[in-house]
Design a protein around this motif. Structure first.
Motif, mmCIF file in Angstrom:
data_model
loop_
_atom_site.group_PDB
_atom_site.id
_atom_site.type_symbol
_atom_site.label_atom_id
_atom_site.label_comp_id
_atom_site.label_asym_id
_atom_site.label_seq_id
_atom_site.Cartn_x
_atom_site.Cartn_y
_atom_site.Cartn_z
ATOM 1 N N HIS A 266 0.806 -1.185 -0.007
ATOM 2 C CA HIS A 266 0.063 -0.229 -0.038
ATOM 3 C C HIS A 266 0.911 1.183 0.065
ATOM 4 C CE1 HIS A 266 -3.271 -2.850 1.060
ATOM 5 N NE2 HIS A 266 -3.903 -2.019 0.617
ATOM 6 N N TYR B 157 7.275 -9.309 -3.121
ATOM 7 C CA TYR B 157 6.094 -9.184 -2.134
ATOM 8 C C TYR B 157 4.927 -8.496 -2.978
ATOM 9 C CZ TYR B 157 3.330 -8.191 2.157
ATOM 10 O OH TYR B 157 2.279 -8.252 3.008
ATOM 11 N N SER C 252 -2.861 -6.940 -1.331
ATOM 12 C CA SER C 252 -4.130 -6.582 -2.253
ATOM 13 C C SER C 252 -3.963 -5.306 -2.768
ATOM 14 C CB SER C 252 -5.388 -6.632 -1.355
ATOM 15 O OG SER C 252 -5.073 -5.385 -0.213
ATOM 16 N N ARG D 135 -4.641 -4.533 -6.872
ATOM 17 C CA ARG D 135 -5.560 -3.538 -7.002
ATOM 18 C C ARG D 135 -4.895 -2.636 -8.348
ATOM 19 N NH1 ARG D 135 -6.819 -2.983 -1.930
ATOM 20 N NH2 ARG D 135 -8.855 -3.999 -1.270
ATOM 21 N N SER E 29 5.795 -18.295 -5.037
ATOM 22 C CA SER E 29 5.111 -17.621 -4.138
ATOM 23 C C SER E 29 3.735 -16.774 -4.507
ATOM 24 C CB SER E 29 5.737 -17.001 -2.938
ATOM 25 O OG SER E 29 6.543 -17.928 -2.388
ATOM 26 N N ASP F 177 7.574 -20.213 2.394
ATOM 27 C CA ASP F 177 6.006 -19.909 1.639
ATOM 28 C C ASP F 177 5.283 -19.750 2.756
ATOM 29 O OD1 ASP F 177 6.915 -19.945 -0.979
ATOM 30 O OD2 ASP F 177 5.687 -22.033 -1.407
ATOM 31 N N PHE G 141 5.619 -16.370 4.212
ATOM 32 C CA PHE G 141 4.954 -15.157 3.079
ATOM 33 C C PHE G 141 3.580 -15.201 3.423
ATOM 34 C CE2 PHE G 141 2.784 -14.824 -0.895
ATOM 35 C CZ PHE G 141 3.069 -13.509 -1.367
ATOM 36 N N ARG G 142 2.764 -16.015 3.460
ATOM 37 C CA ARG G 142 1.205 -16.106 3.769
ATOM 38 C C ARG G 142 0.896 -15.360 4.798
ATOM 39 N NH1 ARG G 142 -2.152 -20.066 1.213
ATOM 40 N NH2 ARG G 142 -1.282 -20.632 -0.588
ATOM 41 N N GLU H 102 2.865 -13.482 6.592
ATOM 42 C CA GLU H 102 3.188 -11.800 6.638
ATOM 43 C C GLU H 102 1.886 -11.025 5.702
ATOM 44 O OE1 GLU H 102 6.642 -10.769 4.417
ATOM 45 O OE2 GLU H 102 6.513 -8.731 4.807
ATOM 46 N N LEU H 103 1.547 -11.614 4.701
ATOM 47 C CA LEU H 103 0.448 -11.168 3.842
ATOM 48 C C LEU H 103 -0.728 -10.848 4.725
ATOM 49 C CD1 LEU H 103 -0.320 -9.923 1.237
ATOM 50 C CD2 LEU H 103 -0.689 -12.209 0.241
ATOM 51 N N ASP I 299 -0.471 -8.140 7.099
ATOM 52 C CA ASP I 299 -0.629 -6.779 6.302
ATOM 53 C C ASP I 299 -1.713 -6.579 6.005
ATOM 54 O OD1 ASP I 299 -0.050 -4.895 4.297
ATOM 55 O OD2 ASP I 299 1.351 -5.963 2.931
ATOM 56 N N GLU I 300 -2.460 -7.486 5.512
ATOM 57 C CA GLU I 300 -3.895 -7.143 4.956
ATOM 58 C C GLU I 300 -5.012 -6.832 6.363
ATOM 59 O OE1 GLU I 300 -4.702 -6.820 1.971
ATOM 60 O OE2 GLU I 300 -3.112 -7.829 1.052
ATOM 61 N N THR J 149 -4.045 -3.429 7.556
ATOM 62 C CA THR J 149 -4.558 -2.369 6.384
ATOM 63 C C THR J 149 -6.078 -2.303 6.760
ATOM 64 O OG1 THR J 149 -2.932 -3.270 4.863
ATOM 65 C CG2 THR J 149 -4.806 -1.872 3.922
ATOM 66 N N GLY K 95 -12.736 -6.005 -0.753
ATOM 67 C CA GLY K 95 -12.928 -7.153 0.009
ATOM 68 C C GLY K 95 -11.739 -8.242 -0.160
ATOM 69 N N LEU K 96 -10.640 -7.864 -1.191
ATOM 70 C CA LEU K 96 -9.770 -8.823 -1.240
ATOM 71 C C LEU K 96 -8.871 -9.033 0.049
ATOM 72 C CD1 LEU K 96 -8.675 -10.066 -3.652
ATOM 73 C CD2 LEU K 96 -7.451 -8.212 -4.308
ATOM 74 N N GLY K 97 -8.621 -8.068 0.839
ATOM 75 C CA GLY K 97 -7.835 -8.191 1.990
ATOM 76 C C GLY K 97 -8.473 -9.399 3.006
ATOM 77 N N TYR L 91 -10.669 -11.589 1.904
ATOM 78 C CA TYR L 91 -10.331 -12.919 1.158
ATOM 79 C C TYR L 91 -8.910 -13.440 1.371
ATOM 80 C CZ TYR L 91 -10.724 -15.570 -3.170
ATOM 81 O OH TYR L 91 -10.634 -16.870 -4.131
ATOM 82 N N PHE L 92 -8.146 -12.651 1.247
ATOM 83 C CA PHE L 92 -6.627 -13.146 1.359
ATOM 84 C C PHE L 92 -6.424 -13.816 2.900
ATOM 85 C CE2 PHE L 92 -4.316 -10.398 -1.664
ATOM 86 C CZ PHE L 92 -4.599 -11.318 -2.705
ATOM 87 N N ASN M 40 -7.898 -16.952 3.279
ATOM 88 C CA ASN M 40 -7.387 -18.029 2.343
ATOM 89 C C ASN M 40 -6.125 -18.432 2.696
ATOM 90 O OD1 ASN M 40 -8.717 -18.856 -0.578
ATOM 91 N ND2 ASN M 40 -9.303 -17.010 -0.221
#
Lengths: 114, 147
Positions: free
Chosen positions: A23, A53, A56, A60, A84, B35, B38-39, B41-42, B45-46, B49, B110-112, B114-115, B118
């Protein structure tokens, strides 16, 4: 994040991005690439080999650029996405939408042939 | 034996990296693969946010309290904030395109969330008038339970 771009042919751009598409970083990428896409009829390879990395916000941003290019009859393809990130792209269905090439060389060949 | 740690950041986009580094440091102790890190961390992050953009409605409005806990079975991240009540179940999921070339059909709001759903094995939201919004995300440590 750093961005560089090179015109590799008639209205064909190779855009390299490195680091994190999050972001904080994506507004710069978005404004740079919208400038190209907004000119119309532009073809663009976004080389993501050095992108480590994507969140979202980064996804976007790619959608926004893709839509802008489409409006101007342009093309955006992606190359060099690491496993990844590819997993993430698959999760949101980007692999069905963007033309994604393993290497930038393959992306160039595909655009030259089109 | 269980291990845990706590950390608080101001709810600013530029501090999300610090929050993720804190969470990933715990996930590394828990022994996740690159891996999986990474998931995690993401997802972190989401989550941050979403808190800044939806619960606080802006940058630097309030704090985000974060903790992680490792036990035999799982790695648990808890985040809480004092923002407005935010019910992620009311956010419609993004529409993943069915047909090639149909990115115009992708509704990416709504992607954040959703991530997060998932990427992690369990995601729970709750609201308490005293403690604000609380988000709990769990990643299983046992490989045969992992996604």
């Amino acid at each position: 994040m750093s961005i560089w771009r090179e015109e590799i042919g008639n209205e064909t751009w190779l855009v390299g991005v490195s680091g994190r598409l999050d972001h904080l970083q994506t507004p710069e990428l978005e404004s740079e690439l919208l400038e190209i896409a907004g000119s119309g009829d532009q073809r663009m390879i976004i080389d993501m080999t050095e992108v480590t990395y994507v969140n979202s916000g980064g996804l976007r941003c790619l959608v926004t650029i893709w839509r802008k290019a489409q409006q101007g009859n342009g093309i955006v393809v992606l190359s060099g996405i690491n496993p990844s990130l590819m997993d993430l792209f698959t999760t949101v269905g980007f692999h069905k939408v963007f033309d994604i090439y393993a290497t930038t060389g393959e992306a160039k060949q595909a655009l030259e042939a089109s | 034996m269980a291990q845990s740690s706590e950390f608080t950041i101001p709810g600013r986009l530029e501090r999300i990296g610090d929050a993720c580094a804190f969470v990933v440091s715990g996930a590394e102790i828990a022994g996740f693969t690159i891996d999986e890190l990474f998931r995690i961390e993401l997802a972190c992050d989401e989550a941050c946010t979403n808190i800044i953009e939806h619960a606080y409605d802006g940058d630097n409005v309030g704090d985000i309290r974060i903790s992680w806990r490792i036990d035999d079975r799982s790695f648990t991240i808890t985040m809480s904030d004092d923002g407005r009540p935010f019910d992620p179940d009311e956010v419609p999921p993004p529409e993943v395109p069915e047909d090639p070339g149909d990115l115009n059909g992708l509704k990416i709001g709504g992607l954040g969330i959703y991530f997060m759903r998932n990427l992690m094995d369990e995601v729970q939201f709750s609201r308490d008038d005293h403690r604000g919004n609380t988000l709990i995300m769990v990643k299983y440590r046992s490989s045969n339970e992992r996604k």
